[in-house]
Structures are given as C-alpha cells and as structure tokens.
Design a protein around this motif. Structure first.
Motif, PDB file in Angstrom:
ATOM      1  N   ASN A 175       0.828  -1.203   0.000  1.00  0.00           N
ATOM      2  CA  ASN A 175       0.000   0.000   0.000  1.00  0.00           C
ATOM      3  C   ASN A 175       0.867   1.260   0.000  1.00  0.00           C
ATOM      4  O   ASN A 175       0.524   2.268  -0.628  1.00  0.00           O
ATOM      5  CB  ASN A 175      -0.916   0.007   1.225  1.00  0.00           C
ATOM      6  CG  ASN A 175      -2.076   0.975   1.084  1.00  0.00           C
ATOM      7  OD1 ASN A 175      -2.970   0.797   0.254  1.00  0.00           O
ATOM      8  ND2 ASN A 175      -2.072   2.028   1.893  1.00  0.00           N
ATOM      9  N   PHE A 190      -5.812   2.462  -3.345  1.00  0.00           N
ATOM     10  CA  PHE A 190      -5.079   2.334  -2.096  1.00  0.00           C
ATOM     11  C   PHE A 190      -6.076   2.181  -0.950  1.00  0.00           C
ATOM     12  O   PHE A 190      -7.265   2.470  -1.094  1.00  0.00           O
ATOM     13  CB  PHE A 190      -4.186   3.565  -1.858  1.00  0.00           C
ATOM     14  CG  PHE A 190      -4.970   4.820  -1.549  1.00  0.00           C
ATOM     15  CD1 PHE A 190      -5.163   5.218  -0.235  1.00  0.00           C
ATOM     16  CD2 PHE A 190      -5.506   5.597  -2.569  1.00  0.00           C
ATOM     17  CE1 PHE A 190      -5.879   6.367   0.060  1.00  0.00           C
ATOM     18  CE2 PHE A 190      -6.217   6.746  -2.290  1.00  0.00           C
ATOM     19  CZ  PHE A 190      -6.401   7.130  -0.971  1.00  0.00           C
ATOM     20  N   ASN A 191      -5.579   1.716   0.198  1.00  0.00           N
ATOM     21  CA  ASN A 191      -6.426   1.523   1.379  1.00  0.00           C
ATOM     22  C   ASN A 191      -5.932   2.449   2.484  1.00  0.00           C
ATOM     23  O   ASN A 191      -4.798   2.311   2.948  1.00  0.00           O
ATOM     24  CB  ASN A 191      -6.364   0.061   1.847  1.00  0.00           C
ATOM     25  CG  ASN A 191      -7.402  -0.250   2.905  1.00  0.00           C
ATOM     26  OD1 ASN A 191      -7.723   0.590   3.747  1.00  0.00           O
ATOM     27  ND2 ASN A 191      -7.932  -1.463   2.887  1.00  0.00           N
TER      28      ASN A 191
END
Length: 287
Positions: A175, A190-191
């Motif tokens: 990420n 993305f997280n």
C-alpha cells in the motif's frame, strides 16, 4: 457496561447509582456524542497517516536508528530484541498479542465511555483526541517507516515466528508503494487503513494512556494495562514495527494527553464563590 459492573463490584461501589445513570437519557446522549467524536477521530487519524508519503518525501529512520543506539549506550534495542527472541517460544505469543491491539483499544474506549461520571467520560475521550490527534501529526513532522522496513534483513530469521506481523508488513509495504506512486499524480486503489508510520508508537501510547486512566479511576484494571504497555512495547521491537524511542515518545504523549484533557475539560460543578461567600471571607478591618 459489563466491565463497569465488574469493576464496581471489585471496588465495592454501590450499583444503584450506576443503574440510575443508565436510565437517564442524558447518559445516552453523552455516550452517543463521545462515539461520534471517536469515529471522527479515527477517520481523521487514518487519512492523515496514509497521506504522510504525499506530504513528506524525507524519512527520519537513519536518525531514529542512531538515537536508539545513543540512548542505549551503543546497543540497538531492535538488534537485541530480535536476537533474544529469535528462538524463543514467546515470540509467537508477542506476535499474537500485538495483533489483538485493536480489540483491547475498543474494549477500553467502550469501558470508559460507559462510566457513570460525565466529567470523567468527557476527559477520557478528550485525552484520546489529544493522543491520536497529536500523534498523527507527529507522523507528518517526523516521517519514518520503522526498523523492519529500514533494516529488513534483521528480521529474515525471525519472520517465520511472527506470521501475523510478517503478513501485515507485506500488505502495508504494498500500500505504501501505491502512495509513493501518487506523488506523480496517479493515485488509485489504495487503502487508507494500511498506512506506515513509526514515530511515535501509538500502540504503546494507547495502552499507556489506558493504564494511566485505570490507575486513577479503575484501579483493578491498572495492573493489566501496565503489563499490556510493557508487552506491547517489547512486541513493537520484536515485530520490527517501532524503534524503542517511538515507544518512549508514545508513553510521554499518553501522560501529556491525560494531563491536557484534565486541564482543558474543567469541572463545571465547581462554581465561583457567591457574593455572600466572598463577603464572609473578606478580611475584617480592625479599629
């Protein structure tokens, strides 16, 4: 609520007052306000933390590594911890304990927001705001990835013994690469929950904050969270998430957050002296 009842029984406090509070709509109104604040704080924390690579291109890992050695008379706590626990059966336990951190945080926030003292409940949540609010901006001020990302070869031998942390290392690193790609203007998939930041250690800081609150207001839980703070600190070294100095700063931030909350959230029950009281306490002139 169940934990509150248990602590009341251990401390031999009457339960009638607590049950009376639960029947008051104002208790539930404050409870709802506190959890709204908690959700807003969590949202802010994750988004500030994940955006650090977009805000800062420099990293302080070399400095933190040197400071760790300087504070410990030339010895690296990271090297010492990995060597000490490399073949220890306790290593897997520390890894699992570190993975339970989120659960312990939710339990303690639930416990203190379910208390009977409105002032204490407000102060507690304000201390959480200070801890995580100031903490996430310290991530921006002192950007660092942590020793497992700065010296990854140090954890090659121990990686198999900390499977939970090792798997999370890979997820967070993937990420992080997406966030780095965002510097060019292309940022997708993305997280925000999977962010990397080392300084300070809010894992250690949170347990230190809960230990401080428990020591003052829920003494039966204090030994548990003093032990939790110690285990989380050791676990942060063994799993490579943090430098030792990150934990020290986290503890200092926790104590400062407790004191700031107590100072800022005043007791409205303490009123100014009345005119009659002021007159009574005024010095009497002598002839």
């Amino acid at each position: 609520v169940g934990l509150q009842l248990l602590v009341h029984l251990v401390q031999r406090k009457p339960l009638s007052g607590y049950f009376a509070g639960l029947r008051d709509w104002r208790w539930w109104g404050l409870w709802l306000r506190l959890w709204i604040v908690c959700m807003a704080l969590t949202y802010t924390y994750f988004w500030v933390k994940v955006c650090v690579p977009l805000l800062r291109a420099d990293l302080y890992d070399p400095l933190l590594w040197r400071l760790d050695r300087l504070l410990h008379c030339g010895f690296s706590p990271s090297v010492f911890a990995t060597a000490l626990f490399e073949n220890s059966p306790l290593t897997g336990g520390l890894d699992r304990w570190y993975g339970l951190w989120s659960s312990t945080v939710l339990v303690m926030i639930a416990f203190f927001t379910a208390g009977s003292d409105a002032l204490l409940r407000r102060r507690f949540m304000l201390s959480c705001v200070f801890l995580w609010g100031l903490g996430c901006w310290l991530y921006v001020a002192v950007p660092a990835l942590g020793p497992v990302f700065y010296v990854p070869e140090l954890w090659k031998e121990i990686a198999a013994r900390i499977p939970g942390s090792t798997a999370m290392h890979e997820v967070l690193w993937a990420n992080y690469q997406k966030m780095l790609a965002g510097r060019s203007g292309v940022l997708r998939e993305f997280n925000p929950v999977y962010a990397i930041a080392a300084m300070p250690s809010l894992h250690v800081g949170a347990h230190a904050l809960f230990a401080t609150w428990a020591w003052r207001h829920a003494r039966p839980l204090a030994p548990l969270f003093l032990l939790a703070t110690f285990l989380t600190f050791v676990g942060s070294l063994v799993t490579g998430w943090h430098y030792a100095i990150d934990g020290y700063v986290g503890i200092l931030l926790a104590v400062a957050s407790y004191r700031l909350a107590s100072f800022c959230e005043r007791d409205v029950r303490v009123t100014a002296p009345t005119a009659a009281g002021a007159a009574a306490s005024a010095p009497v002139a002598k002839d």
